[in-house]
Design a protein around this motif. Structure first.
Motif, PDB file in Angstrom:
ATOM      1  N   GLY A 211      -4.391  19.416  20.286  1.00  0.00           N
ATOM      2  CA  GLY A 211      -6.167  19.293  21.046  1.00  0.00           C
ATOM      3  C   GLY A 211      -6.470  18.325  21.100  1.00  0.00           C
ATOM      4  O   GLY A 211      -6.059  16.589  20.514  1.00  0.00           O
ATOM      5  N   GLY A 212      -7.552  17.844  22.065  1.00  0.00           N
ATOM      6  CA  GLY A 212      -8.379  16.784  21.768  1.00  0.00           C
ATOM      7  C   GLY A 212      -9.785  16.770  21.087  1.00  0.00           C
ATOM      8  O   GLY A 212     -10.488  17.467  20.656  1.00  0.00           O
ATOM      9  N   ALA A 213      -9.875  15.416  20.120  1.00  0.00           N
ATOM     10  CA  ALA A 213     -11.456  15.555  20.200  1.00  0.00           C
ATOM     11  C   ALA A 213     -12.428  15.859  20.297  1.00  0.00           C
ATOM     12  O   ALA A 213     -12.845  15.801  19.136  1.00  0.00           O
ATOM     13  N   ALA A 214     -12.809  15.515  20.934  1.00  0.00           N
ATOM     14  CA  ALA A 214     -13.396  15.528  21.591  1.00  0.00           C
ATOM     15  C   ALA A 214     -14.308  17.351  22.508  1.00  0.00           C
ATOM     16  O   ALA A 214     -14.892  17.092  23.343  1.00  0.00           O
ATOM     17  N   SER A 215     -13.598  18.126  22.699  1.00  0.00           N
ATOM     18  CA  SER A 215     -12.877  19.326  23.157  1.00  0.00           C
ATOM     19  C   SER A 215     -13.832  20.468  22.558  1.00  0.00           C
ATOM     20  O   SER A 215     -13.990  21.461  23.592  1.00  0.00           O
ATOM     21  N   GLY A 216     -15.229  19.628  21.240  1.00  0.00           N
ATOM     22  CA  GLY A 216     -15.614  20.735  20.763  1.00  0.00           C
ATOM     23  C   GLY A 216     -15.833  21.713  20.263  1.00  0.00           C
ATOM     24  O   GLY A 216     -14.380  22.248  20.207  1.00  0.00           O
ATOM     25  N   PRO A 217     -15.605  22.893  19.550  1.00  0.00           N
ATOM     26  CA  PRO A 217     -16.623  23.327  18.388  1.00  0.00           C
ATOM     27  C   PRO A 217     -15.720  24.606  18.768  1.00  0.00           C
ATOM     28  O   PRO A 217     -14.379  25.558  18.493  1.00  0.00           O
ATOM     29  N   TRP A 218     -15.214  25.484  20.031  1.00  0.00           N
ATOM     30  CA  TRP A 218     -14.520  26.514  20.269  1.00  0.00           C
ATOM     31  C   TRP A 218     -12.869  26.204  20.868  1.00  0.00           C
ATOM     32  O   TRP A 218     -12.043  26.739  19.640  1.00  0.00           O
ATOM     33  N   PHE A 219     -12.476  24.358  21.262  1.00  0.00           N
ATOM     34  CA  PHE A 219     -11.057  25.170  20.925  1.00  0.00           C
ATOM     35  C   PHE A 219     -10.525  24.157  19.852  1.00  0.00           C
ATOM     36  O   PHE A 219      -9.939  24.770  18.558  1.00  0.00           O
ATOM     37  N   ALA A 220     -12.007  23.736  18.682  1.00  0.00           N
ATOM     38  CA  ALA A 220     -11.000  23.093  17.267  1.00  0.00           C
ATOM     39  C   ALA A 220     -10.608  24.399  17.112  1.00  0.00           C
ATOM     40  O   ALA A 220     -10.122  24.563  16.043  1.00  0.00           O
ATOM     41  N   GLU A 221     -11.625  25.499  17.461  1.00  0.00           N
ATOM     42  CA  GLU A 221     -11.536  26.453  16.084  1.00  0.00           C
ATOM     43  C   GLU A 221      -9.845  27.676  17.042  1.00  0.00           C
ATOM     44  O   GLU A 221      -9.423  28.095  15.875  1.00  0.00           O
ATOM     45  N   ALA A 222      -9.683  27.352  18.446  1.00  0.00           N
ATOM     46  CA  ALA A 222      -8.756  28.066  18.250  1.00  0.00           C
ATOM     47  C   ALA A 222      -7.437  27.324  18.139  1.00  0.00           C
ATOM     48  O   ALA A 222      -6.073  28.121  17.903  1.00  0.00           O
ATOM     49  N   ARG A 223      -6.978  26.104  17.399  1.00  0.00           N
ATOM     50  CA  ARG A 223      -6.198  25.826  17.326  1.00  0.00           C
ATOM     51  C   ARG A 223      -6.066  25.362  15.859  1.00  0.00           C
ATOM     52  O   ARG A 223      -5.014  26.092  15.508  1.00  0.00           O
ATOM     53  N   ALA A 224      -7.233  25.644  15.220  1.00  0.00           N
ATOM     54  CA  ALA A 224      -6.880  26.232  13.346  1.00  0.00           C
ATOM     55  C   ALA A 224      -6.270  27.883  14.038  1.00  0.00           C
ATOM     56  O   ALA A 224      -6.236  28.156  13.160  1.00  0.00           O
ATOM     57  N   GLN A 225      -7.034  28.216  14.506  1.00  0.00           N
ATOM     58  CA  GLN A 225      -6.667  30.081  14.785  1.00  0.00           C
ATOM     59  C   GLN A 225      -4.881  29.778  14.987  1.00  0.00           C
ATOM     60  O   GLN A 225      -4.532  30.360  14.195  1.00  0.00           O
ATOM     61  N   VAL A 226      -4.613  28.976  15.864  1.00  0.00           N
ATOM     62  CA  VAL A 226      -2.783  29.668  16.102  1.00  0.00           C
ATOM     63  C   VAL A 226      -2.010  28.572  14.534  1.00  0.00           C
ATOM     64  O   VAL A 226      -1.537  29.087  14.553  1.00  0.00           O
ATOM     65  N   LEU A 227      -2.543  27.506  14.142  1.00  0.00           N
ATOM     66  CA  LEU A 227      -2.306  26.896  12.628  1.00  0.00           C
ATOM     67  C   LEU A 227      -2.332  28.294  11.891  1.00  0.00           C
ATOM     68  O   LEU A 227      -1.117  27.729  10.950  1.00  0.00           O
ATOM     69  N   GLU A 228      -3.178  29.270  11.528  1.00  0.00           N
ATOM     70  CA  GLU A 228      -3.404  30.553  10.814  1.00  0.00           C
ATOM     71  C   GLU A 228      -2.110  31.779  11.679  1.00  0.00           C
ATOM     72  O   GLU A 228      -1.537  31.679  10.153  1.00  0.00           O
TER      73      GLU A 228
END
Length: 264
Positions: A211-228
């Motif tokens: 992921g990109g550190a500056a992608s914003g909360p939507w994509f941070a949440e998506a990464r967290a979802q995939v990690l779950e």
């Protein structure tokens, strides 16, 4: 690029290099976004970069698309090219395609690189879906080009044309040409994608999540979802990068992808 028949469609394919095969699945809208990454990997791997239906010289897309159909196209392409197993790279929309491919055709996926997966199943999915429905409405009222400018200004910024041209020359004109496919085929496909924990449980290969550190909360949440869903996945965040990192930070992306592919 040469044309390859995969049954009910013909796909434009660039197949270059030698070594273990890496298939880079074209994301939505930007047909050659993964071209810089493919070039960086080509010295060590056989890279297969192709255009999905509705892009470039590939067959036109008809009606609302399907992530599962795109995954099946990729599986058929591997079969036609004589590739029994491949590393698979997907970015944004094509991260969904890559995940679906690994779930539906696990025997043909050696490893999976998931870059900036779309947040259609994350906690913020209702906001993401509402934003995409607004884009579909803008496309209906003002045409594909008006919706294209609204979308890329939101995701990349007002200088998206010059930013895209700097990274992949010719990409702004290509996006203009193929914008209707994005709004009429890809967006409906993504919003209808029914992937969940049961599907993720069928993914058997090593997974790298980027992921990109500056992608914003939507994509941070998506990464967290995939990690779950895939707790054994490796997770890397590229500093200073946003959702367009495959174009703007492709060297950084290659630096984390290549060692993962070598070890997978």
């Amino acid at each position: 690029m040469r044309l390859v028949d995969v049954g009910d469609a013909t796909l434009a394919v660039r197949d270059e290099g030698a070594g273990e095969p890496v298939v880079l699945v074209q994301t939505a809208l930007t047909a050659d976004e993964l071209q810089p990454l493919a070039g960086a990997l080509r010295g060590s791997f056989r890279t297969v970069l192709y255009h999905r239906r509705g892009y470039g010289r590939s067959s036109p897309a008809s009606g609302p698309g399907s992530v599962r159909r795109d995954a099946a196209d990729c599986a058929r392409l591997l079969h036609v090219l004589g590739i029994p197993r491949a590393h698979v790279v997907g970015v944004s929309y094509s991260a969904a395609v890559a995940l679906q491919l690994a779930a539906d055709s696990s025997s043909c996926v050696r490893s999976l690189v998931v870059v900036e997966p779309p947040p259609v199943h994350a906690p913020s999915a209702p906001d993401f879906r509402a934003a995409n429905r607004r884009l579909v409405r803008t496309r209906r009222l003002h045409g594909a080009h008006g919706a294209l400018d609204e979308f890329l200004t939101l995701v990349i910024g007002p200088s998206w044309r010059s930013d895209a041209e700097r990274s992949v020359p010719g990409s702004a004109a290509q996006m203009d040409r193929d914008a209707a496919t994005f709004f009429d085929t890809d967006l409906p496909a993504l919003l209808a994608w029914p992937f969940g924990p049961g599907d993720a449980a069928r993914v058997r290969c090593p997974v790298l999540l980027v992921g990109g550190a500056a992608s914003g909360p939507w994509f941070a949440e998506a990464r967290a979802q995939v990690l779950e869903w895939l707790p054994a996945a490796s997770d890397v965040v590229i500093p200073g990068a946003d959702h367009s990192l495959a174009m703007t930070h492709w060297r950084d992306l290659a630096a984390v992808v290549e060692p993962f592919l070598r070890q997978a």
